[in-house]
Write a protein that holds these residues in place. Structure first.
Motif, short mmCIF file in Angstrom:
data_model
loop_
_atom_site.label_atom_id
_atom_site.label_comp_id
_atom_site.label_asym_id
_atom_site.label_seq_id
_atom_site.Cartn_x
_atom_site.Cartn_y
_atom_site.Cartn_z
N VAL A 107 0.84 -1.21 0.00
CA VAL A 107 0.00 0.00 0.00
C VAL A 107 0.87 1.26 0.00
O VAL A 107 0.57 2.24 -0.68
CB VAL A 107 -0.95 -0.01 1.21
CG1 VAL A 107 -1.69 1.32 1.33
CG2 VAL A 107 -1.94 -1.16 1.10
N LEU A 143 -4.21 0.46 -7.37
CA LEU A 143 -4.27 -0.70 -6.48
C LEU A 143 -5.46 -0.67 -5.53
O LEU A 143 -6.09 -1.70 -5.28
CB LEU A 143 -2.97 -0.77 -5.65
CG LEU A 143 -2.85 -1.92 -4.66
CD1 LEU A 143 -2.53 -3.22 -5.41
CD2 LEU A 143 -1.76 -1.65 -3.63
N LEU A 144 -5.80 0.51 -4.99
CA LEU A 144 -6.82 0.60 -3.95
C LEU A 144 -8.20 0.97 -4.48
O LEU A 144 -9.11 1.20 -3.69
CB LEU A 144 -6.38 1.62 -2.89
CG LEU A 144 -5.05 1.32 -2.21
CD1 LEU A 144 -4.76 2.35 -1.12
CD2 LEU A 144 -5.02 -0.09 -1.63
N ILE A 147 -11.36 -0.76 -2.97
CA ILE A 147 -10.98 -1.43 -1.72
C ILE A 147 -11.53 -0.63 -0.53
O ILE A 147 -11.39 0.59 -0.47
CB ILE A 147 -9.45 -1.56 -1.60
CG1 ILE A 147 -8.90 -2.33 -2.81
CG2 ILE A 147 -9.08 -2.28 -0.30
CD1 ILE A 147 -9.42 -3.74 -2.96
N VAL A 152 -7.86 -1.34 3.84
CA VAL A 152 -6.62 -0.60 3.57
C VAL A 152 -5.88 -0.31 4.86
O VAL A 152 -4.66 -0.48 4.95
CB VAL A 152 -6.93 0.72 2.83
CG1 VAL A 152 -5.65 1.55 2.66
CG2 VAL A 152 -7.54 0.43 1.47
N PHE A 165 -5.63 -7.86 -3.58
CA PHE A 165 -6.54 -6.73 -3.75
C PHE A 165 -7.54 -7.01 -4.87
O PHE A 165 -8.69 -6.56 -4.80
CB PHE A 165 -5.75 -5.46 -4.01
CG PHE A 165 -4.89 -5.04 -2.85
CD1 PHE A 165 -5.42 -4.28 -1.82
CD2 PHE A 165 -3.57 -5.43 -2.77
CE1 PHE A 165 -4.65 -3.91 -0.73
CE2 PHE A 165 -2.78 -5.06 -1.69
CZ PHE A 165 -3.32 -4.30 -0.67
N ARG A 169 -11.73 -7.08 -4.17
CA ARG A 169 -12.70 -6.28 -4.93
C ARG A 169 -13.96 -7.09 -5.27
O ARG A 169 -15.00 -6.50 -5.58
CB ARG A 169 -12.08 -5.76 -6.23
CG ARG A 169 -11.08 -4.66 -6.04
CD ARG A 169 -10.68 -4.02 -7.35
NE ARG A 169 -9.51 -3.20 -7.16
CZ ARG A 169 -8.26 -3.62 -7.31
NH1 ARG A 169 -8.04 -4.87 -7.70
NH2 ARG A 169 -7.25 -2.81 -7.09
N GLN A 176 -14.61 -7.34 2.85
CA GLN A 176 -13.19 -7.07 2.59
C GLN A 176 -12.45 -6.84 3.91
O GLN A 176 -11.36 -7.38 4.12
CB GLN A 176 -13.04 -5.83 1.70
CG GLN A 176 -13.54 -6.00 0.29
CD GLN A 176 -13.33 -4.74 -0.53
OE1 GLN A 176 -12.54 -3.86 -0.18
NE2 GLN A 176 -14.04 -4.63 -1.64
#
Length: 294
Positions: A107, A143-144, A147, A152, A165, A169, A176
């Motif tokens: 992250v 990437l996020l 999410i 995170v 990740f 999703r 999650q």
């Protein structure tokens, strides 16, 4: 009322001369020839220093001890730079900072790449610096997307496979977060484990519940059984989590009491003569709760 969070560094980024920065450990040949150093040195040369070095307050001679960023500092020295961007710690316990710094997590890498692109660094240049394809740079930047913030927060300081990740999703936000908690609790952050959790996730907990799950090698009956077992495991985990702190405290207190008890020679003699199995259990408890054993 909760106490305000104290920021351990000044908000301003200072440009400090390299000669005024004192590293706390030497750079060995093994470190310098490593792939990790090569990657950092290339990044510094092509993109520059994105993450400022962390330093302590200046001493009487104007020198700052380096708390974090030894590889970046050495790369700057090798490239004959004059100065480096730094943030200055206002924490009196500066020496403990380096122990709290984690290596670049997945992250954190996303945030670093996003900041670089937002500052105008071309993705192709970042790809060259990191030794990866440009499409991977863009994938890490997104990437996020999709999410949950809770997931995170749990995974932000951990090295997680990027495929995790993609799997998250496919779940609803609350699922999650639950999945991230379970993966951390089991100390298993692999994509394979995330896929197993996904396979055991109820259809209603999926981001697209109208789409049936397709998992190779698992029949619908097996999948239904996995869903029931996963639901039970999650409930058990929640129950244990809720009482874990109190249980540990009671165990430690009981262990200390038994430790003092078995130090009494008269009590030991009595128990060993009449109840040897009990004294054996007492010793197991004391050993389990001993600080030396931990």
């Amino acid at each position: 009322m909760s106490k305000p969070i104290r920021i351990s560094f000044e908000r301003k980024v200072y440009q400090l001369p390299l000669g005024a920065i004192l590293p706390l450990r030497p750079m060995t040949k093994r470190i310098i020839v490593s792939k990790r150093y090569e990657r950092i040195a290339t990044t510094v040369g092509v993109v520059g220093v994105i993450e400022p070095l962390a330093v302590a307050k200046a001493d009487r001679e104007g020198r700052h001890m380096l708390l974090d960023g030894h590889l970046r500092l050495h790369a700057l020295q090798e490239q004959q730079a004059d100065s480096a961007p730094c943030i200055i710690s206002d924490d009196d316990e500066a020496f403990t900072y380096n122990k709290r710094v984690n290596r670049l997590a997945t992250v954190q890498e996303h945030y670093m790449i996003s900041r670089a692109i937002d500052r105008g660094v071309p993705p192709a240049m970042i790809a060259t610096a990191l030794g990866i394809e440009e499409k991977m740079v863009m994938r890490r930047r997104s990437l996020l997307d999709g999410i949950a913030p809770g997931a995170v927060e749990i995974l932000k300081d951990r090295p997680v496979n990027m495929q995790v990740f993609d799997i998250l999703r496919k779940m609803k936000p609350y699922k999650q977060t639950e999945t991230a908690e379970l993966m951390v609790a089991m100390n298993n952050l692999t994509a394979a484990y995330a896929k197993a959790i996904l396979a055991a996730t109820r259809q209603t907990d999926l981001a697209k519940p109208d789409r049936p799950k397709i998992t190779a090698g698992i029949t619908p009956d097996q999948m239904a059984r996995m869903e029931r077992e996963m639901e039970k495991l999650t409930k058990d985990y929640r129950a244990i989590e809720a009482t874990f702190g109190d249980d540990v405290l009671q165990l430690v207190l009981a262990g200390r009491y038994l430790e003092r008890l078995i130090e009494n020679t008269k009590i030991i003699s009595y128990l060993e003569a009449r109840y040897p199995e009990i004294i054996a259990e007492f010793r197991v408890i004391v050993s389990a709760t001993s600080l030396d054993a931990g």
